[in-house]
Design an enzyme around this catalytic site. Structure first.
Site, PDB file in Angstrom:
ATOM      1  N   GLY A  42      48.071  -3.240  30.660  1.00 22.28           N
ATOM      2  CA  GLY A  42      46.768  -2.742  31.096  1.00 22.28           C
ATOM      3  C   GLY A  42      45.740  -2.705  29.982  1.00 22.28           C
ATOM      4  O   GLY A  42      46.036  -2.910  28.811  1.00 22.28           O
ATOM      5  N   ASP A  43      44.517  -2.456  30.377  1.00 24.52           N
ATOM      6  CA  ASP A  43      43.387  -2.190  29.470  1.00 24.52           C
ATOM      7  C   ASP A  43      42.311  -1.606  30.398  1.00 24.52           C
ATOM      8  O   ASP A  43      42.652  -1.101  31.482  1.00 24.52           O
ATOM      9  CB  ASP A  43      42.919  -3.488  28.768  1.00 24.52           C
ATOM     10  CG  ASP A  43      41.974  -3.214  27.588  1.00 24.52           C
ATOM     11  OD1 ASP A  43      42.468  -2.896  26.506  1.00 24.52           O
ATOM     12  OD2 ASP A  43      40.741  -3.288  27.758  1.00 24.52           O
TER      13      ASP A  43
ATOM     14  N   LYS B  43      51.505 -10.692  23.267  1.00 28.55           N
ATOM     15  CA  LYS B  43      51.538  -9.373  23.897  1.00 28.55           C
ATOM     16  C   LYS B  43      50.151  -8.788  23.847  1.00 28.55           C
ATOM     17  O   LYS B  43      49.504  -8.789  22.796  1.00 28.55           O
ATOM     18  CB  LYS B  43      52.517  -8.460  23.126  1.00 28.55           C
ATOM     19  CG  LYS B  43      52.614  -7.058  23.711  1.00 28.55           C
ATOM     20  CD  LYS B  43      53.562  -7.006  24.877  1.00 28.55           C
ATOM     21  CE  LYS B  43      53.422  -5.761  25.737  1.00 28.55           C
ATOM     22  NZ  LYS B  43      52.406  -5.891  26.811  1.00 28.55           N
TER      23      LYS B  43
ATOM     24  N   LYS C  85      45.592 -11.615  24.917  1.00 29.94           N
ATOM     25  CA  LYS C  85      44.768 -10.726  25.745  1.00 29.94           C
ATOM     26  C   LYS C  85      44.267 -11.521  26.935  1.00 29.94           C
ATOM     27  O   LYS C  85      44.146 -12.741  26.860  1.00 29.94           O
ATOM     28  CB  LYS C  85      43.564 -10.222  24.938  1.00 29.94           C
ATOM     29  CG  LYS C  85      42.900  -9.004  25.518  1.00 29.94           C
ATOM     30  CD  LYS C  85      43.605  -7.738  25.104  1.00 29.94           C
ATOM     31  CE  LYS C  85      43.072  -6.508  25.786  1.00 29.94           C
ATOM     32  NZ  LYS C  85      43.594  -5.276  25.149  1.00 29.94           N
TER      33      LYS C  85
ATOM     34  N   ASN D  84      42.273   6.230  30.789  1.00 33.89           N
ATOM     35  CA  ASN D  84      43.654   6.451  30.345  1.00 33.89           C
ATOM     36  C   ASN D  84      43.720   6.949  28.897  1.00 33.89           C
ATOM     37  O   ASN D  84      44.396   7.945  28.607  1.00 33.89           O
ATOM     38  CB  ASN D  84      44.433   5.135  30.507  1.00 33.89           C
ATOM     39  CG  ASN D  84      45.809   5.226  29.901  1.00 33.89           C
ATOM     40  OD1 ASN D  84      46.035   4.805  28.764  1.00 33.89           O
ATOM     41  ND2 ASN D  84      46.743   5.811  30.622  1.00 33.89           N
TER      42      ASN D  84
ATOM     43  N   LYS E  26      47.128  -5.610  15.138  1.00 37.30           N
ATOM     44  CA  LYS E  26      47.603  -4.337  15.691  1.00 37.30           C
ATOM     45  C   LYS E  26      49.103  -4.421  15.990  1.00 37.30           C
ATOM     46  O   LYS E  26      49.883  -3.557  15.606  1.00 37.30           O
ATOM     47  CB  LYS E  26      46.828  -4.040  16.985  1.00 37.30           C
ATOM     48  CG  LYS E  26      47.168  -2.727  17.640  1.00 37.30           C
ATOM     49  CD  LYS E  26      46.642  -2.642  19.074  1.00 37.30           C
ATOM     50  CE  LYS E  26      45.153  -2.850  19.163  1.00 37.30           C
ATOM     51  NZ  LYS E  26      44.635  -2.529  20.522  1.00 37.30           N
TER      52      LYS E  26
ATOM     53  N   THR F 187      48.685   5.614  24.247  1.00 32.78           N
ATOM     54  CA  THR F 187      47.549   5.247  23.388  1.00 32.78           C
ATOM     55  C   THR F 187      46.815   6.504  22.918  1.00 32.78           C
ATOM     56  O   THR F 187      46.507   6.653  21.728  1.00 32.78           O
ATOM     57  CB  THR F 187      46.587   4.290  24.126  1.00 32.78           C
ATOM     58  OG1 THR F 187      47.357   3.259  24.744  1.00 32.78           O
ATOM     59  CG2 THR F 187      45.587   3.685  23.181  1.00 32.78           C
TER      60      THR F 187
HETATM   61  P1  NDP Z   1      40.070   2.937  31.519  1.00 35.79           P
HETATM   62  O1  NDP Z   1      39.590   1.889  32.425  1.00 35.79           O
HETATM   63  O2  NDP Z   1      41.180   3.821  31.920  1.00 35.79           O
HETATM   64  O3  NDP Z   1      38.875   3.866  31.062  1.00 35.79           O
HETATM   65  C1  NDP Z   1      37.735   3.349  30.443  1.00 35.79           C
HETATM   66  C2  NDP Z   1      36.772   4.479  30.165  1.00 35.79           C
HETATM   67  O4  NDP Z   1      35.716   3.981  29.358  1.00 35.79           O
HETATM   68  C3  NDP Z   1      36.133   5.017  31.429  1.00 35.79           C
HETATM   69  O5  NDP Z   1      35.819   6.367  31.232  1.00 35.79           O
HETATM   70  C4  NDP Z   1      34.882   4.165  31.517  1.00 35.79           C
HETATM   71  O6  NDP Z   1      33.839   4.755  32.282  1.00 35.79           O
HETATM   72  C5  NDP Z   1      34.482   4.068  30.076  1.00 35.79           C
HETATM   73  N1  NDP Z   1      33.696   2.852  29.866  1.00 35.79           N
HETATM   74  C6  NDP Z   1      34.070   1.586  30.205  1.00 35.79           C
HETATM   75  N2  NDP Z   1      33.080   0.732  29.905  1.00 35.79           N
HETATM   76  C7  NDP Z   1      32.103   1.464  29.385  1.00 35.79           C
HETATM   77  C8  NDP Z   1      30.833   1.161  28.889  1.00 35.79           C
HETATM   78  N3  NDP Z   1      30.371  -0.108  28.871  1.00 35.79           N
HETATM   79  N4  NDP Z   1      30.096   2.187  28.404  1.00 35.79           N
HETATM   80  C9  NDP Z   1      30.571   3.462  28.416  1.00 35.79           C
HETATM   81  N5  NDP Z   1      31.763   3.806  28.888  1.00 35.79           N
HETATM   82  C10 NDP Z   1      32.509   2.823  29.359  1.00 35.79           C
HETATM   83  O7  NDP Z   1      40.446   2.156  30.147  1.00 35.79           O
HETATM   84  P2  NDP Z   1      41.348   2.644  28.942  1.00 35.79           P
HETATM   85  O8  NDP Z   1      41.236   4.096  28.759  1.00 35.79           O
HETATM   86  O9  NDP Z   1      42.675   2.021  29.099  1.00 35.79           O
HETATM   87  O10 NDP Z   1      40.651   1.887  27.729  1.00 35.79           O
HETATM   88  C11 NDP Z   1      39.645   2.491  26.918  1.00 35.79           C
HETATM   89  C12 NDP Z   1      39.563   1.762  25.593  1.00 35.79           C
HETATM   90  O11 NDP Z   1      40.821   1.841  24.922  1.00 35.79           O
HETATM   91  C13 NDP Z   1      39.242   0.272  25.663  1.00 35.79           C
HETATM   92  O12 NDP Z   1      38.490  -0.095  24.529  1.00 35.79           O
HETATM   93  C14 NDP Z   1      40.609  -0.379  25.576  1.00 35.79           C
HETATM   94  O13 NDP Z   1      40.540  -1.690  25.099  1.00 35.79           O
HETATM   95  C15 NDP Z   1      41.275   0.540  24.573  1.00 35.79           C
HETATM   96  N6  NDP Z   1      42.731   0.541  24.554  1.00 35.79           N
HETATM   97  C16 NDP Z   1      43.454   0.787  25.664  1.00 35.79           C
HETATM   98  C17 NDP Z   1      44.829   0.816  25.612  1.00 35.79           C
HETATM   99  C18 NDP Z   1      45.664   1.158  26.772  1.00 35.79           C
HETATM  100  O14 NDP Z   1      46.888   1.254  26.605  1.00 35.79           O
HETATM  101  N7  NDP Z   1      45.133   1.379  27.958  1.00 35.79           N
HETATM  102  C19 NDP Z   1      45.531   0.539  24.346  1.00 35.79           C
HETATM  103  C20 NDP Z   1      44.670   0.372  23.211  1.00 35.79           C
HETATM  104  C21 NDP Z   1      43.326   0.364  23.330  1.00 35.79           C
HETATM  105  P3  NDP Z   1      33.598   4.284  33.800  1.00 35.79           P
HETATM  106  O15 NDP Z   1      34.655   4.965  34.602  1.00 35.79           O
HETATM  107  O16 NDP Z   1      32.215   4.741  34.107  1.00 35.79           O
HETATM  108  O17 NDP Z   1      33.712   2.789  33.815  1.00 35.79           O
HETATM  109  O1  2IT Z   2      44.423  -2.944  23.426  1.00 35.90           O
HETATM  110  C1  2IT Z   2      45.637  -2.712  23.610  1.00 35.90           C
HETATM  111  O2  2IT Z   2      46.414  -2.595  22.659  1.00 35.90           O
HETATM  112  C2  2IT Z   2      46.106  -2.556  24.977  1.00 35.90           C
HETATM  113  N1  2IT Z   2      45.301  -2.613  25.910  1.00 35.90           N
HETATM  114  C3  2IT Z   2      47.567  -2.355  25.251  1.00 35.90           C
HETATM  115  C4  2IT Z   2      48.295  -3.663  25.214  1.00 35.90           C
HETATM  116  C5  2IT Z   2      49.738  -3.630  25.654  1.00 35.90           C
HETATM  117  O3  2IT Z   2      50.307  -4.721  25.731  1.00 35.90           O
HETATM  118  O4  2IT Z   2      50.310  -2.569  25.919  1.00 35.90           O
END
Ligand code: NDP
Ligand code: 2IT
Length: 444
Positions: free
Chosen positions: A164-165, A89, A125, A239, A113, A208
């Protein structure tokens, strides 16, 4: 300990030029030293060698046609890292920086996690170096269809469940689910983060960010305080960041800064979330546009500058290694008392050391951002029952899971001699459950 060092050296040797993967492994192995001192049987069972080597790695070609008729080829990845406690997952990341080292670091973190959530989910992943920025809906759809046309043969609701991520949200999951359904003729919820009308779960979108704030709330409780009246900085504006802002605000905090990969905004009156949502979720524009409609706000180029903004609580919610030693020192100097990682591995190892040394409450990503995958687990549970739970019921379950993760990490940190160190606590608590399952299942 020789054993741990030997395993780490082998990881570096076998996976050269993958610094993010090395970083993630080194942190976990460091935390596990007292566990291996207590459990010599783990070494005999080759537990760490097995844990650090993915069960399966899938690399594939993703060809797609842009709106002008030109053909592009991206790389697709899926790492099925560990299935000791459940089906693989974990999310899919679409970003130009994606290569195998990023997917391995994320997959490795995901093992622990997912274990911490208490739900039956192994670690995996995937993703691609495709850049969704600036692409039309049609281009994104064709890419997603091509990606799933290969990946569909490797996933399944009881084998491997992607989500997603970065760069993969509801739109992309919808396109991938549609193509998967067309190819397999099935409807069993194989991806999570789906739309609400076709098997998605309420609260998954928010999970998240909300979970990260619930985790922080527990850390603040331990300091006999709360979000009420606190100044908060949230990096990113995707997100995770958006819903971290929403929950922190609901609990009485004021979020004064957010960022994207170009720069950050500072609004001393508190950042207006509706404007950010409109810009980032609907119009897919840059965060700099915020200042057009909010005259009291300022924009600065360069995302790292956000850590110079004075705050009580910092929530890094953008990407790996976005918060370095210098930024951590700046936060400490400005009186920050709590940092929780909404993103995966956003703080560099040196930054983490500074937080721990200065008694900043620090919630590592694999604990603090586990609410997303936990709610994916809740989505899987609802799909398998052919049922939908209400928002309130699902959020309550998420809240309980985050409280439990915090206490598991806190208790493990105490039990193994580093009270208050939630990095060690989360790594140990996450590891123990996987280790017990691997020991029970023999050498597989
Ligand atoms: P999104 O794509 O929705 O948003 C990513 C954000 O981070 C955007 O604001 C983006 O800016 C910024 N960003 C991406 N790359 C960079 C970079 N190299 N330097 C600076 N800013 C950057 O992704 P999420 O919000 O889903 O994910 C954010 C983080 O949370 C990641 O590390 C992800 O692995 C983690 N995560 C996500 C989960 C989920 O359910 N979605 C769960 C657990 C962890 P820009 O628009 O300019 O690219
Ligand atoms: O980093 C993470 O935990 C995620 N991007 C969410 C993974 C998931 O299967 O919901």
């Amino acid at each position: 300990m020789n054993y741990i060092k030997a395993v780490y050296d082998q990881v570096k040797h076998r996976n050269p030029n993958e610094p993010e993967f090395h970083q993630a492994v080194e942190e976990v192995l460091e935390s596990l030293k007292p566990v291996f001192a207590k459990h010599p049987e783990f070494e005999n069972a080759g537990l760490l060698e097995r844990l650090c080597e993915p069960e399966r790695q899938i690399f594939f070609r993703v060809p797609w046609v842009d709106d002008r008729g030109k053909v592009h080829v991206n790389r697709g990845f899926r790492i099925q890292f560990n299935s000791a406690i459940g089906p693989y997952k974990g999310g899919l990341r679409f970003h130009p920086s994606v290569y195998i080292g990023i997917i391995k670091f994320l997959g490795f973190e995901q093992i622990f996690k997912n274990s911490l959530t208490g739900i039956m989910m192994g670690g995996g992943k995937g993703g691609s170096d495709f850049d969704p920025k600036g692409k039309s809906d049609g281009e994104v759809m064709r890419f997603c269809q091509s990606f799933i046309s290969e990946l569909y043969r490797h996933i399944g609701h009881q084998t491997d469940v992607p989500a997603g991520d970065i760069g993969v949200g509801g739109r992309e999951v919808g396109y991938m689910y549609g193509q998967w359904k067309k190819l397999t003729g099935q409807f069993n919820g194989v991806l999570t983060g789906k739309g609400l009308s076709f098997g998605g779960s309420l609260v998954r979108t928010e999970a998240t960010g909300y979970g990260c704030v619930y985790f922080t709330q527990e850390m603040l409780k331990d300091r006999k305080t709360s979000f009420d009246g606190k100044t908060v900085v949230v990096s990113g504006s995707g997100n995770v960041a958006i819903y971290a802002h929403q929950k922190a605000t609901q609990l009485g905090g004021k979020v004064v800064a957010m960022s994207d990969s170009n720069g950050f905004i500072y609004d001393p009156n508190g950042i207006n979330l509706e404007t950010v949502k409109q810009l980032k979720e609907v119009e897919r524009k840059r965060i700099s546009e915020y200042t057009k409609s909010h005259k009291g706000a300022q924009y600065q180029d360069g995302c790292a500058g956000i850590w110079k903004v004075k705050c009580d609580v910092a929530l890094p919610c953008a990407t790996q290694n976005e918060l370095n030693e210098e930024a951590a020192a700046e936060l400490v100097k400005n009186g920050c008392i709590a940092v929780a990682e909404g993103a995966n591995m956003p703080s560099t190892p040196d930054a983490v050391k500074i937080f721990l040394k200065n008694k900043v409450s620090f919630g590592p990503g694999k604990a603090a951002n586990a609410g997303g995958v936990a709610t994916s687990g809740l989505e899987m549970a609802q799909d398998s029952q052919w049922m939908n739970w209400s928002f309130a019921e699902t959020e309550e379950k998420l809240h309980k899971i985050m409280v439990n993760i915090h206490s598991s990490a806190k208790n493990a940190a105490e039990e193994y001699g580093t009270p208050g160190n939630l990095v060690n606590g989360a790594n140990i608590a996450g590891f123990m459950k996987v280790a017990q399952a691997m020991m029970a299942q023999g050498i597989v």
